[in-house]
Design an enzyme around this catalytic site. Structure first.
Site, PDB file in Angstrom:
ATOM      1  N   LYS A   1      10.741   3.580   3.081  1.00 50.02           N
ATOM      2  CA  LYS A   1      10.648   5.040   3.049  1.00 50.02           C
ATOM      3  C   LYS A   1      11.411   5.606   1.873  1.00 50.02           C
ATOM      4  O   LYS A   1      12.547   5.227   1.621  1.00 50.02           O
ATOM      5  CB  LYS A   1      11.231   5.618   4.343  1.00 50.02           C
ATOM      6  CG  LYS A   1      10.276   5.482   5.512  1.00 50.02           C
ATOM      7  CD  LYS A   1      10.020   6.844   6.113  1.00 50.02           C
ATOM      8  CE  LYS A   1       9.331   6.705   7.460  1.00 50.02           C
ATOM      9  NZ  LYS A   1       9.170   7.960   8.154  1.00 50.02           N
TER      10      LYS A   1
ATOM     11  N   CYS B   1       5.897  47.726   0.268  1.00 54.59           N
ATOM     12  CA  CYS B   1       5.841  48.940  -0.528  1.00 54.59           C
ATOM     13  C   CYS B   1       4.425  49.453  -0.371  1.00 54.59           C
ATOM     14  O   CYS B   1       3.467  48.740  -0.633  1.00 54.59           O
ATOM     15  CB  CYS B   1       6.123  48.629  -1.996  1.00 54.59           C
ATOM     16  SG  CYS B   1       5.711  50.007  -3.073  1.00 54.59           S
TER      17      CYS B   1
ATOM     18  N   ASP C   1       1.240  10.236   3.993  1.00 55.41           N
ATOM     19  CA  ASP C   1       1.953  11.097   4.931  1.00 55.41           C
ATOM     20  C   ASP C   1       0.981  12.040   5.628  1.00 55.41           C
ATOM     21  O   ASP C   1       0.792  13.178   5.226  1.00 55.41           O
ATOM     22  CB  ASP C   1       3.033  11.884   4.185  1.00 55.41           C
ATOM     23  CG  ASP C   1       4.079  12.429   5.134  1.00 55.41           C
ATOM     24  OD1 ASP C   1       4.045  12.069   6.331  1.00 55.41           O
ATOM     25  OD2 ASP C   1       4.932  13.207   4.682  1.00 55.41           O
TER      26      ASP C   1
ATOM     27  N   GLU D   1       0.863  -1.187   0.000  1.00 53.63           N
ATOM     28  CA  GLU D   1       0.000   0.000   0.000  1.00 53.63           C
ATOM     29  C   GLU D   1       0.893   1.228   0.000  1.00 53.63           C
ATOM     30  O   GLU D   1       2.053   1.154   0.377  1.00 53.63           O
ATOM     31  CB  GLU D   1      -0.872   0.024   1.271  1.00 53.63           C
ATOM     32  CG  GLU D   1      -1.784  -1.163   1.405  1.00 53.63           C
ATOM     33  CD  GLU D   1      -2.404  -1.258   2.801  1.00 53.63           C
ATOM     34  OE1 GLU D   1      -2.510  -0.220   3.480  1.00 53.63           O
ATOM     35  OE2 GLU D   1      -2.752  -2.379   3.201  1.00 53.63           O
TER      36      GLU D   1
ATOM     37  N   CYS E   1      11.539  50.165  -2.829  1.00 50.98           N
ATOM     38  CA  CYS E   1      10.870  49.134  -3.619  1.00 50.98           C
ATOM     39  C   CYS E   1      11.624  48.880  -4.926  1.00 50.98           C
ATOM     40  O   CYS E   1      11.917  49.821  -5.662  1.00 50.98           O
ATOM     41  CB  CYS E   1       9.435  49.571  -3.920  1.00 50.98           C
ATOM     42  SG  CYS E   1       8.608  48.478  -5.078  1.00 50.98           S
TER      43      CYS E   1
ATOM     44  N   CYS F   1       2.173  51.385  -7.259  1.00 49.77           N
ATOM     45  CA  CYS F   1       3.341  50.579  -7.597  1.00 49.77           C
ATOM     46  C   CYS F   1       2.973  49.586  -8.717  1.00 49.77           C
ATOM     47  O   CYS F   1       2.010  48.834  -8.586  1.00 49.77           O
ATOM     48  CB  CYS F   1       3.808  49.813  -6.367  1.00 49.77           C
ATOM     49  SG  CYS F   1       5.173  48.700  -6.692  1.00 49.77           S
TER      50      CYS F   1
ATOM     51  N   CYS G   1       9.247  50.262  -7.923  1.00 51.73           N
ATOM     52  CA  CYS G   1       8.814  51.650  -8.122  1.00 51.73           C
ATOM     53  C   CYS G   1       9.703  52.625  -7.369  1.00 51.73           C
ATOM     54  O   CYS G   1       9.508  53.837  -7.441  1.00 51.73           O
ATOM     55  CB  CYS G   1       7.364  51.835  -7.665  1.00 51.73           C
ATOM     56  SG  CYS G   1       7.181  51.775  -5.875  1.00 51.73           S
TER      57      CYS G   1
ATOM     58  N   LYS H   1       2.285   4.563   1.576  1.00 47.01           N
ATOM     59  CA  LYS H   1       2.389   5.092   2.934  1.00 47.01           C
ATOM     60  C   LYS H   1       1.989   6.560   2.901  1.00 47.01           C
ATOM     61  O   LYS H   1       2.741   7.424   2.446  1.00 47.01           O
ATOM     62  CB  LYS H   1       3.811   4.935   3.471  1.00 47.01           C
ATOM     63  CG  LYS H   1       3.948   5.354   4.922  1.00 47.01           C
ATOM     64  CD  LYS H   1       5.289   4.918   5.492  1.00 47.01           C
ATOM     65  CE  LYS H   1       5.353   5.138   6.988  1.00 47.01           C
ATOM     66  NZ  LYS H   1       5.216   6.535   7.394  1.00 47.01           N
TER      67      LYS H   1
ATOM     68  N   TYR I   1      -7.201   1.892   6.332  1.00 44.92           N
ATOM     69  CA  TYR I   1      -6.347   0.754   5.989  1.00 44.92           C
ATOM     70  C   TYR I   1      -6.398  -0.434   6.954  1.00 44.92           C
ATOM     71  O   TYR I   1      -5.799  -1.465   6.674  1.00 44.92           O
ATOM     72  CB  TYR I   1      -4.908   1.160   5.687  1.00 44.92           C
ATOM     73  CG  TYR I   1      -4.239   2.104   6.686  1.00 44.92           C
ATOM     74  CD1 TYR I   1      -3.935   1.701   7.971  1.00 44.92           C
ATOM     75  CD2 TYR I   1      -3.897   3.390   6.294  1.00 44.92           C
ATOM     76  CE1 TYR I   1      -3.311   2.552   8.859  1.00 44.92           C
ATOM     77  CE2 TYR I   1      -3.264   4.267   7.184  1.00 44.92           C
ATOM     78  CZ  TYR I   1      -2.983   3.838   8.461  1.00 44.92           C
ATOM     79  OH  TYR I   1      -2.368   4.685   9.335  1.00 44.92           O
TER      80      TYR I   1
HETATM   81  P1  AMP Z   1       6.073   5.968  11.179  1.00 45.76           P
HETATM   82  O1  AMP Z   1       5.213   7.070  11.752  1.00 45.76           O
HETATM   83  O2  AMP Z   1       7.064   6.465  10.184  1.00 45.76           O
HETATM   84  O3  AMP Z   1       6.602   5.039  12.207  1.00 45.76           O
HETATM   85  O4  AMP Z   1       5.084   5.105  10.276  1.00 45.76           O
HETATM   86  C1  AMP Z   1       3.964   4.495  10.825  1.00 45.76           C
HETATM   87  C2  AMP Z   1       2.773   5.258  10.397  1.00 45.76           C
HETATM   88  O5  AMP Z   1       2.559   5.153   9.002  1.00 45.76           O
HETATM   89  C3  AMP Z   1       1.506   4.688  10.937  1.00 45.76           C
HETATM   90  O6  AMP Z   1       1.270   5.093  12.248  1.00 45.76           O
HETATM   91  C4  AMP Z   1       0.487   5.285  10.021  1.00 45.76           C
HETATM   92  O7  AMP Z   1       0.061   6.538  10.513  1.00 45.76           O
HETATM   93  C5  AMP Z   1       1.237   5.561   8.745  1.00 45.76           C
HETATM   94  N1  AMP Z   1       0.693   4.913   7.533  1.00 45.76           N
HETATM   95  C6  AMP Z   1       0.500   5.555   6.358  1.00 45.76           C
HETATM   96  N2  AMP Z   1      -0.017   4.758   5.425  1.00 45.76           N
HETATM   97  C7  AMP Z   1      -0.194   3.549   6.011  1.00 45.76           C
HETATM   98  C8  AMP Z   1      -0.714   2.297   5.547  1.00 45.76           C
HETATM   99  N3  AMP Z   1      -1.150   2.159   4.281  1.00 45.76           N
HETATM  100  N4  AMP Z   1      -0.755   1.297   6.415  1.00 45.76           N
HETATM  101  C9  AMP Z   1      -0.324   1.448   7.698  1.00 45.76           C
HETATM  102  N5  AMP Z   1       0.186   2.585   8.191  1.00 45.76           N
HETATM  103  C10 AMP Z   1       0.259   3.641   7.364  1.00 45.76           C
HETATM  104 ZN    ZN Z   2       6.617  49.563  -5.222  1.00 41.29          ZN
END
Ligand code: AMP
Ligand code: ZN
Length: 680
Positions: free
Chosen positions: A326, A439, A119, A115, A421, A444, A424, A117, A237
């Site tokens: 990662k 400015c 952010d 899957e 500026c 301007c 101008c 990951k 997930y």
């Molecule tokens: P880390 O915070 O780097 O330790 O990574 C773990 C975190 O990845 C988990 O706590 C989730 O919040 C996040 N995460 C993002 N996508 C997924 C996914 N598809 N499955 C499980 N965890 C995920």
């Molecule tokens: Zn200006």
């Protein structure tokens, strides 16, 4: 409508709205227009208003509720929310795969699920059995310290891709019990992030660092309506029982079940049996990363079988049956060749680093923002220095630090912030307590250019085709000297520009024409008043309902709007007190802009206006006039002051008329008053 037919209609509407929300927010494939959707929601709202006893917490109208009273209570997780072990290379992943195979024993076939990951921040959603065997969202918990999280339910409810309830029929289809826990990730899509940052900038705030931080901050905001505006998203997930046990025997089944139940599950997932294919998935994900519209920082690889997961177990902090591959951070090192100062539409001066071009995450970066003079000082940055530059999604790249090692030479040229500026040449000012220089010359050219670009941009007045290339030419040839003059352009003028043919000219004129119908909140936003971002403009438009009322509002009246404090109200007053700005609004009105308020909390035409009556009016008695004004939301006062919006003068008007003329308060007659009352 009788109560029982109303109840039926309400249920039918809710089902239909939920269906369309699912198509829109989860499947990204709406079947009806926004306007058609709004009609459904409005009908539901009206019925619920008539029959408040029929409102249920899972009604689509109930996403934004009351504020959490005392912060967010702490609650223990059903089972700890763990983190994941990381690998960052093919080799490390191979080691991990080998360890897994050793532990489960020879001859056991392993199926992985890969899957993305995401952010963002992880979230545990608890669903409990509701009426008719449905499941109702009961609680949303942040990860917290892993064992104890924070109850942010009120905010999670505002996320449109989180179902407030799952019907019994859907549960059956998904083979989910009516009580379960979903774990997943709350993310802020890049579009929402960019918009939120524009808003922050318009309010004079420093931009948020990245979508993850902003999502995390947002979910802990004590104002659910702000959370709702920020457009967070949720990807599911894991599906667990309420005691934290896995419900399905395979992770891939769990993802399918969550999809069937109406959750958003990331479509980029794959069941994989061989190591080579794992690396293939990782490589594809990394390439795909820039086009996703949300941020991912790697790939999560999970052993699919729940039995094998149990056999593999956990280390103290992470499962042994999953790992995160990662991606390397999207940063690069390059040299600062120059620092130049740019002028924004509010006159704000932003120093920008001109970089030796460097490829970061597949994109060539040659500029990075340095925010303001203090930031340069904190970095200790000199022209010629080598710096580390980071890029997150669509966001402008940032210089994060000066590289100081033996491989990289230091720069020699100290950067001095200009005193004038760069566009101008007028003197620049830095208000007390503010980080930015600006400015303040209203004429301007840089400010005008930025104002025009802002005015026409998407999400503001949406004048497609009026980009930098055209605007620069219009300014160079002095064809446009204010926003209002955009409406004086004609085909002949446009055809005299470079690279504009007949077809382009006509389309552009049509776009400009179209923009005249833009609602009040967009025009307000488009005017580029300091601190007035999209949201504040919306709130002001809702509160005041007309350009006139807003222009006449005192600071005090402006502050009636939630989120408008003294700084913002002062900026608005200063803007409208400026003669050129008032003229600009009049010119826009003359050009045919309608300034219509899209949504009106109050239907009152004269809301926010103060009137003084003097003399004898031709048809209305004093009392009648007063009553009419007040029932339209206006106020009637006995004496003329600078705050008076209009003096209504009839026969034999007395000293109040003189006073009005002295203070330059507009004087109108009865006919004009009636026109105002009829809401022209
Ligand atoms: P880390 O915070 O780097 O330790 O990574 C773990 C975190 O990845 C988990 O706590 C989730 O919040 C996040 N995460 C993002 N996508 C997924 C996914 N598809 N499955 C499980 N965890 C995920
Ligand atoms: Zn200006």
């Amino acid at each position: 409508m009788t109560k029982s037919t109303a109840a039926d209609r309400i249920e039918a509407l809710r089902d239909e709205i939920r269906h369309h929300e699912h198509l829109y927010y989860v499947m990204d494939s709406p079947e009806i227009s926004d306007a058609e959707y709004d009609v459904l929601v409005r009908e539901l709202q009206a019925l619920e208003k008539e029959h408040p006893e029929l409102i249920t917490p899972d009604s689509p109208t109930q996403r934004v509720g009351g504020k959490p009273k005392e912060g967010f209570p702490k609650v223990a997780h059903s089972r700890p929310m763990l983190s994941l072990d990381n690998v960052t290379s093919e080799e490390e992943l191979r080691d991990w795969d080998r360890r897994v195979r050793e532990r489960v024993g020879e001859g056991v076939e392993i199926s992985y699920v890969c899957e993305y990951k995401l952010d963002g921040l992880s979230m545990a959603l608890l669903y409990q059995e509701g009426p008719d065997g449905s499941a109702q969202l009961a609680r949303g918990l942040t990860r917290g310290n892993g064992t104890i999280g924070e109850d942010v339910t009120t905010n999670v409810r505002t996320i449109r891709s989180v179902p407030l309830s799952v019907s019994a029929a859907k549960l059956r289809k998904a083979k989910l019990p009516p009580m379960f826990e979903v774990r997943g990730e709350v993310v802020m899509p890049l579009k929402a992030f960019v918009k939120a940052n524009e808003e922050r900038e318009a309010q004079g705030l420093a931009p948020a660092a990245n979508p993850r931080n902003y999502a995390a901050g947002t979910i802990r905001t004590l104002e659910p309506n702000i959370v709702a505006q920020r457009r967070l998203d949720f990807y599911a997930y894991f599906a667990l029982t309420t005691t934290g046990e896995t419900i399905f025997s395979e992770q891939s089944d769990a993802l399918d079940a969550l999809t069937a139940a109406g959750f958003r599950v990331n479509p980029h997932r794959e069941a994989i049996h061989s190591f080579d294919k794992l690396m293939g998935f990782v490589d594809r994900a990394e390439k795909h990363r820039a086009d996703l519209g949300y941020e991912i920082d790697g790939v999560v690889i999970k052993v699919s079988s729940t039995d094998l997961q149990a056999r593999l177990g956990y280390t103290g902090r992470a499962p042994r049956w999953a790992v995160a591959y990662k991606f390397t951070a999207r940063a690069g090192t390059t040299q600062v060749e120059d620092i130049k100062v740019q002028v924004g539409r509010t006159g704000k001066l932003t120093p920008v680093a001109w970089l030796r071009p460097v490829v970061i995450g597949g994109t060539t970066v040659s500029r990075a923002t340095l925010h303001n003079a203090d930031f340069i000082e904190e970095l200790g940055l000199k022209i010629g220095d080598w710096v580390k530059v980071e890029r997150g999604g669509d966001v402008i790249p940032k210089v994060v630090e000066v590289v100081e090692d033996t491989e990289h030479s230091r720069g020699h040229t100290t950067f001095h912030f200009p005193t004038h500026c760069p566009e101008c040449n007028s003197e620049i000012v830095r208000a007390e307590g503010e980080a930015d220089y600006r400015c303040v010359n209203a004429d301007c050219p840089a400010r005008l250019r930025e104002s025009l670009l802002h005015y026409s941009s998407r999400g503001v007045m949406n004048i497609e085709g009026l980009g930098e290339a055209v605007v620069n030419q219009l300014l160079d040839r002095k064809m446009v000297r204010s926003i209002a003059e955009l409406y004086k352009l004609d085909e002949e003028k446009l055809l005299s520009l470079e690279r504009i043919g007949e077809k382009t000219a006509r389309t552009l004129l049509k776009e400009i024409e179209q923009s005249k119908k833009a609602p009040l909140n967009r025009v307000l936003y488009g005017l580029g008043i300091r601190f007035i971002g999209e949201r504040t403009a919306q709130l002001l438009a809702e509160e005041f309902g007309s350009m006139n009322a807003l222009m006449a509002a005192s600071q005090e009246e402006l502050e009636r709007v939630n989120e408008v404090g003294p700084r913002v109200s002062q900026a608005i007053r200063e803007f409208f007190d400026e003669e050129t700005n008032r003229r600009l609004v009049e010119h826009l009105r003359d050009a045919g802009l309608t300034f219509t308020a899209e949504k009106r909390k109050k239907s009152s035409e004269l809301e926010g206006l103060t009137f003084v009556l003097t003399g004898t009016l031709p048809t209305l008695s004093r009392e009648d006039a007063k009553a009419k004004i007040e029932s339209a939301g206006g106020r009637v006062s006995g004496s003329v002051s600078k705050k008076t919006s209009y003096v209504v003068a009839g026969e034999e008007a007395g000293s109040k008329l003189d006073k009005a003329q002295e203070l330059k308060v507009p004087v109108i007659d009865e006919a004009k008053l009636l026109e105002l009352l009829n809401g022209r």
